[in-house]
Design a protein around this motif. Structure first.
Motif, PDB file in Angstrom:
ATOM      1  N   LEU A  62       0.772  -1.108   0.278  1.00  0.00           N
ATOM      2  CA  LEU A  62       0.168  -0.031  -0.101  1.00  0.00           C
ATOM      3  C   LEU A  62       0.868   1.285   0.051  1.00  0.00           C
ATOM      4  CD1 LEU A  62      -2.570   1.527   0.526  1.00  0.00           C
ATOM      5  CD2 LEU A  62      -2.412   0.997   3.010  1.00  0.00           C
ATOM      6  N   TYR A  63       1.821   1.215   0.907  1.00  0.00           N
ATOM      7  CA  TYR A  63       2.599   2.551   0.859  1.00  0.00           C
ATOM      8  C   TYR A  63       3.475   2.484  -0.446  1.00  0.00           C
ATOM      9  CZ  TYR A  63       2.095   3.003   5.855  1.00  0.00           C
ATOM     10  OH  TYR A  63       1.795   3.184   7.270  1.00  0.00           O
ATOM     11  N   GLU A  64       4.129   1.398  -1.039  1.00  0.00           N
ATOM     12  CA  GLU A  64       4.567   1.573  -2.188  1.00  0.00           C
ATOM     13  C   GLU A  64       3.731   2.080  -3.506  1.00  0.00           C
ATOM     14  OE1 GLU A  64       7.491   1.521  -4.978  1.00  0.00           O
ATOM     15  OE2 GLU A  64       7.846   1.297  -2.782  1.00  0.00           O
ATOM     16  N   SER A  71       1.766   4.338  -9.504  1.00  0.00           N
ATOM     17  CA  SER A  71       0.563   3.610  -9.646  1.00  0.00           C
ATOM     18  C   SER A  71      -0.281   4.131 -10.678  1.00  0.00           C
ATOM     19  CB  SER A  71      -0.040   3.375  -8.382  1.00  0.00           C
ATOM     20  OG  SER A  71       0.347   2.654  -7.540  1.00  0.00           O
ATOM     21  N   THR A  72      -0.972   3.495 -11.537  1.00  0.00           N
ATOM     22  CA  THR A  72      -2.007   4.344 -12.449  1.00  0.00           C
ATOM     23  C   THR A  72      -3.234   4.492 -11.701  1.00  0.00           C
ATOM     24  OG1 THR A  72      -2.855   1.955 -13.049  1.00  0.00           O
ATOM     25  CG2 THR A  72      -0.910   3.027 -14.363  1.00  0.00           C
ATOM     26  N   GLN A  78      -8.311  -0.296  -8.066  1.00  0.00           N
ATOM     27  CA  GLN A  78      -8.315  -1.650  -7.594  1.00  0.00           C
ATOM     28  C   GLN A  78      -7.792  -1.559  -6.044  1.00  0.00           C
ATOM     29  OE1 GLN A  78      -5.785  -3.541 -10.332  1.00  0.00           O
ATOM     30  NE2 GLN A  78      -7.174  -3.626 -12.051  1.00  0.00           N
ATOM     31  N   LEU A  79      -6.915  -0.879  -5.704  1.00  0.00           N
ATOM     32  CA  LEU A  79      -6.407  -1.026  -4.243  1.00  0.00           C
ATOM     33  C   LEU A  79      -7.333  -0.461  -3.383  1.00  0.00           C
ATOM     34  CD1 LEU A  79      -4.103  -1.285  -2.366  1.00  0.00           C
ATOM     35  CD2 LEU A  79      -3.405   0.900  -2.896  1.00  0.00           C
ATOM     36  N   LEU A 108       0.655  10.444 -11.410  1.00  0.00           N
ATOM     37  CA  LEU A 108       0.034   8.965 -11.802  1.00  0.00           C
ATOM     38  C   LEU A 108       1.198   8.506 -12.549  1.00  0.00           C
ATOM     39  CD1 LEU A 108      -3.714   9.479 -11.998  1.00  0.00           C
ATOM     40  CD2 LEU A 108      -2.369   8.198 -10.200  1.00  0.00           C
ATOM     41  N   ARG A 109       1.490   6.813 -12.691  1.00  0.00           N
ATOM     42  CA  ARG A 109       2.278   6.362 -13.589  1.00  0.00           C
ATOM     43  C   ARG A 109       1.539   6.454 -15.046  1.00  0.00           C
ATOM     44  NH1 ARG A 109       3.356   0.582 -14.401  1.00  0.00           N
ATOM     45  NH2 ARG A 109       1.774   0.208 -12.940  1.00  0.00           N
TER      46      ARG A 109
END
Length: 109
Positions: A62-64, A71-72, A78-79, A108-109
């Protein structure tokens, strides 16, 4: 608590599970913070209570995922959904807020 000693820690008799905060204790701390006029701290304790029920590896994931450019928008959604399914609605709301802020700021990625 009598087993939590420096000697047991040095001897390797304690694991992370022995040191994990109890969600009820964190919820109590949230109530104290709220009564003391600190709603932000209370909310942090309530999120911590939710995280205390989640595996350490998943918390680190979660932290990552919440680091900028990791993340996108879809991955963060989704998380968020998985946190709701795990009974962590406050953490899910934080992910939703982060996703919106990251989208506004191009993180965002």
């Amino acid at each position: 608590m009598s087993e939590i000693t420096v000697e047991n820690a040095v001897d390797g008799k304690l694991g992370l599970g022995d040191l994990r905060m109890d969600p009820a204790a964190l919820a109590h701390q949230a109530a104290v913070a709220e009564q003391g006029g600190n709603p932000q701290l209370a909310e942090n304790f309530l999120r911590a209570a939710e995280l205390a029920t989640i595996d350490d590896e998943d918390v680190m994931g979660l932290y990552e995922a919440l680091r900028p450019h990791r993340s996108t928008a879809e991955e963060l959604e989704q998380l968020r959904t998985s946190l709701i399914a795990r009974g962590a609605p406050r953490c899910a709301a934080l992910v939703e807020q982060a996703a919106a802020a990251y989208a506004r700021r191009g993180l965002l990625r």
